[in-house]
Design a protein around this motif. Structure first.
Motif, short mmCIF file in Angstrom:
data_model
loop_
_atom_site.label_atom_id
_atom_site.label_comp_id
_atom_site.label_asym_id
_atom_site.label_seq_id
_atom_site.Cartn_x
_atom_site.Cartn_y
_atom_site.Cartn_z
N ILE A 117 15.52 40.66 -10.28
CA ILE A 117 16.90 39.81 -9.87
C ILE A 117 18.00 40.86 -10.10
O ILE A 117 18.21 41.63 -11.20
N GLY A 118 18.77 40.80 -9.18
CA GLY A 118 19.83 42.17 -8.79
C GLY A 118 21.02 41.69 -9.73
O GLY A 118 22.25 41.67 -9.30
N ILE A 119 20.85 41.98 -11.25
CA ILE A 119 22.05 41.63 -12.17
C ILE A 119 22.07 43.06 -12.93
O ILE A 119 20.97 44.01 -13.23
N THR A 120 23.15 43.36 -13.42
CA THR A 120 23.14 44.66 -14.38
C THR A 120 23.31 44.20 -15.98
O THR A 120 24.50 43.38 -16.13
N VAL A 121 22.55 44.56 -16.77
CA VAL A 121 22.66 44.02 -18.08
C VAL A 121 23.13 45.18 -18.95
O VAL A 121 22.56 46.30 -18.88
N LEU A 122 24.43 44.81 -19.69
CA LEU A 122 24.86 46.03 -20.62
C LEU A 122 24.65 45.55 -22.31
O LEU A 122 25.12 44.39 -22.46
N GLY A 162 11.63 50.44 -22.97
CA GLY A 162 10.21 50.70 -22.49
C GLY A 162 9.67 49.15 -22.02
O GLY A 162 8.91 49.16 -21.43
N ILE A 163 10.43 48.26 -22.80
CA ILE A 163 9.87 46.84 -22.41
C ILE A 163 10.23 46.51 -21.07
O ILE A 163 9.53 45.80 -20.23
N VAL A 164 11.59 46.82 -20.62
CA VAL A 164 12.24 46.34 -19.41
C VAL A 164 11.53 47.45 -18.39
O VAL A 164 11.27 46.67 -17.20
N ALA A 165 11.19 48.50 -18.58
CA ALA A 165 10.77 49.33 -17.58
C ALA A 165 9.23 48.89 -17.34
O ALA A 165 8.84 48.87 -16.27
N ALA A 166 8.36 48.43 -18.57
CA ALA A 166 6.95 47.92 -18.05
C ALA A 166 7.16 46.63 -17.39
O ALA A 166 6.26 46.20 -16.60
N SER A 167 8.33 46.13 -17.36
CA SER A 167 8.30 44.59 -16.80
C SER A 167 8.83 45.00 -15.36
O SER A 167 8.71 43.95 -14.78
N GLY A 168 9.29 45.92 -14.77
CA GLY A 168 9.56 46.35 -13.75
C GLY A 168 11.03 46.36 -13.27
O GLY A 168 11.42 46.28 -11.98
N GLY A 169 11.82 46.61 -14.30
CA GLY A 169 13.15 46.77 -14.03
C GLY A 169 13.61 47.90 -12.96
O GLY A 169 12.91 49.03 -13.13
N ALA A 170 14.62 47.92 -12.11
CA ALA A 170 14.58 48.74 -10.76
C ALA A 170 15.35 50.07 -11.66
O ALA A 170 15.13 51.28 -11.12
N MET A 171 16.20 49.97 -12.78
CA MET A 171 17.11 51.17 -13.02
C MET A 171 17.27 50.59 -14.75
O MET A 171 17.57 49.69 -15.12
N PHE A 195 17.35 45.12 -10.50
CA PHE A 195 17.64 44.54 -11.72
C PHE A 195 17.96 46.03 -12.64
O PHE A 195 16.96 46.88 -12.79
N ALA A 196 19.22 46.06 -13.37
CA ALA A 196 19.55 47.27 -14.15
C ALA A 196 19.66 46.79 -15.49
O ALA A 196 20.47 46.05 -15.70
N PHE A 197 19.20 47.54 -16.42
CA PHE A 197 19.33 47.54 -17.94
C PHE A 197 19.79 48.67 -18.49
O PHE A 197 19.29 49.70 -18.18
N PHE A 198 20.61 48.42 -19.54
CA PHE A 198 21.41 49.47 -20.33
C PHE A 198 21.19 49.13 -21.64
O PHE A 198 21.71 47.92 -22.13
N ASP A 199 20.67 50.12 -22.62
CA ASP A 199 20.36 49.80 -24.03
C ASP A 199 21.50 50.73 -24.63
O ASP A 199 21.23 52.05 -24.69
N THR A 229 14.26 59.28 -25.07
CA THR A 229 15.17 60.36 -24.30
C THR A 229 16.57 59.45 -23.76
O THR A 229 16.57 58.06 -23.89
N ARG A 230 17.45 60.12 -23.78
CA ARG A 230 18.63 59.56 -23.48
C ARG A 230 19.10 59.79 -21.60
O ARG A 230 18.52 60.80 -21.20
N GLY A 231 19.50 58.67 -21.21
CA GLY A 231 19.81 58.75 -19.91
C GLY A 231 18.97 57.96 -19.08
O GLY A 231 18.52 56.71 -19.51
N ILE A 232 18.89 58.02 -17.64
CA ILE A 232 18.03 57.14 -17.02
C ILE A 232 16.64 57.51 -17.06
O ILE A 232 16.15 58.45 -16.75
N VAL A 233 15.89 56.27 -17.82
CA VAL A 233 14.55 56.65 -18.11
C VAL A 233 13.40 55.84 -17.28
O VAL A 233 12.33 56.26 -17.54
N HIS A 234 13.90 55.01 -16.30
CA HIS A 234 13.06 54.61 -15.34
C HIS A 234 13.75 54.29 -14.15
O HIS A 234 14.97 53.73 -14.12
N ARG A 235 13.22 54.66 -13.03
CA ARG A 235 13.66 53.96 -11.59
C ARG A 235 12.40 53.43 -10.98
O ARG A 235 11.31 53.80 -11.09
N GLU A 236 12.79 52.27 -10.07
CA GLU A 236 11.64 51.76 -9.29
C GLU A 236 12.37 50.93 -8.37
O GLU A 236 13.42 50.46 -8.53
N GLN A 237 11.65 51.17 -7.01
CA GLN A 237 12.19 50.51 -5.99
C GLN A 237 11.63 49.36 -5.46
O GLN A 237 10.30 49.45 -5.38
#
Length: 442
Positions: A117-122, A162-171, A195-199, A229-237
């Motif tokens: 879902i196209g939301i950005t989570v900070l 790691g959880i969000v990346a494994a769940s399929g977050g786009a960024m 879906f974008a997630f920032f920790d 690692t710091r920065g963008i750790v996962h991308r998915e289209q």
């Protein structure tokens, strides 16, 4: 490149509310400044941006922006944001939440990422419940001292990225509040579709820092010690869910996606001030659909309209109450402190609104089924004899009386609104009830 003075929106902060209310040295303000910088860079219409928050220090954030805002229960901000995005995919929806909320509502985070879902989570991650005294959270490091782990935290922290990346977050981004690239990453996420997630690791100077001697450099060291690692750790289209859903439905229906169609203005209303109307009845009385008809008629008469419904979880039993506001100006607050006009059509509705009835002003009008009298009120009481009317007809009959009696709207607007969005047979039933209501006035 445009200078700040040339920008249409040089800031998205409500400067009259500043400064932020956070503790001295708290990192929350740094992140909000970077969010503001990202929005200024994107130059989005503030009316097309929604900031969603929940409980905690981070939940104080939305009030400092001139965008739309939604503040809800602890841990539920992601699901509120998901609903807003599903309702209107064109909105840019931003969640500001804490690590406490992530622990309470982690399943919302996982499923929003899974759906893309196209939301950005900070997520403002300061490793403890900062607002309530520094208790440990799902991200508190192993061995850390908090109000609830005085001998050191036995638990191990979740890797939320790691959880969000494994769940399929786009960024997926892991950062600290001090990272100079944070503005760039936030702007990229908001401009994107998925879906974008920032920790975002932070310093809680009130509780966590004093107990653990954490510093800005200590945040980076803690990442390295955990092999993160710091920065963008996962991308998915992948396809963004809210748009993909609409396109799928349109495809199944053999149609192209249709834009939202505005109701045409065909009539004029004499309403010059905000008018609050409450319709109180029982399940099965068509209370909500009658309120919707009133709102539609108001829009077609050139007014702004809102509707709020209240009913129990039961089906075909219990109360049903709808609040409608009609106004010649945009409605920015949808609460009704005291109605100007009120319809009471069943004992169930009267039971839950009795206090409202009692507190009605002397200049208010109360239209009430005559067999529910007497009631204690200072309002002008208009009894309605609906003994011969069927249960499903009473709300529309009463509304017709109210509209004609108060000249709130042209009756023709109400007649046209009855037919919109209704099956022909249902529209005919409602039109017959409307005419029966007008007949009560003679």
């Amino acid at each position: 490149m445009a200078t700040e003075t040339q920008l249409r929106w040089p800031t998205y902060l409500d400067t009259a509310r500043l400064p932020y209310p956070f503790c001295p040295g708290c990192s929350h303000g740094l992140v909000l400044d970077k969010l503001n910088e990202a929005l200024v860079r994107l130059q989005l219409d503030p009316r097309q941006v929604v900031i969603v928050s929940d409980i905690g220090c981070s939940g104080l954030s939305d009030q400092y922006f001139v965008t739309n805002a939604f503040h809800g229960l602890h841990g539920r901000s992601v699901t509120y944001a998901s609903g807003i995005k599903l309702a209107n995919p064109d909105l840019k929806v931003i969640v500001i939440m804490g690590d406490g909320g992530a622990g309470i509502g982690g399943h919302h985070l996982i499923n929003a990422a899974r759906r893309n879902i196209g939301i950005t989570v900070l997520l403002l991650d300061n490793f403890n419940f900062g607002m309530t005294g520094g208790q440990h959270s799902v991200t508190t490091p192993h061995g850390a001292t908090t109000a609830t782990t005085r001998l050191g935290n036995l638990e191990y922290p979740l890797d939320l990225c790691g959880i969000v990346a494994a769940s399929g977050g786009a960024m997926v981004v892991r950062a600290t509040a001090f990272d100079p690239e944070l503005t760039d990453w936030i702007a990229e996420a908001i401009a994107g579709e998925g879906f974008a997630f920032f920790d975002i690791w932070e310093l809680c100077t009130a509780y966590f820092v004093p107990s653990n001697r954490l510093t800005r450099r200590g945040l980076e060291s803690a990442m390295a010690e955990r092999g993160l690692t710091r920065g963008i750790v996962h991308r998915e289209q992948r396809a963004e869910y809210s748009r993909a859903y609409r396109e799928l439905v349109a495809t199944l229906a053999g149609q192209r996606p249709l834009p939202v169609q505005a109701l045409p203005k065909r009539y004029e209303s004499p309403v010059r001030t905000k008018t609050h109307i409450v319709i109180a009845g029982a399940a099965g009385q068509k209370i909500r659909s009658t309120a919707t008809t009133l709102g539609r008629a108001g829009v077609m008469a050139g007014l702004w309209a809102t509707q709020r419904d209240d009913y129990p979880v039961t089906v075909q039993t219990g109360h049903s109450v709808s609040e409608v506001i009609l106004s010649p100006e945009e409605i920015r607050y949808t609460g009704i402190p005291s109605p100007d006009l009120m319809l009471v059509l069943a004992p169930e509705g009267l039971k839950v609104t009795r206090r409202t009835v009692h507190q009605l002003r002397p200049d208010a009008r109360l239209y009430i089924r005559s067999d529910l009298l007497p009631v204690e009120t200072e309002a002008q009481v208009v009894p309605l004899d609906l003994t011969r009317a069927g249960k499903k007809d009473q709300a529309m009959m009463a509304l017709a009386v109210l509209v004609r009696d108060t000249e709130l709207l042209p009756i023709e607007a109400l007649r046209e609104a009855v037919s919109l969005g209704q099956r022909p047979e249902v529209a005919q039933e409602n039109l017959a009830a409307l005419e029966a209501g007008l007949a009560l006035l003679g």
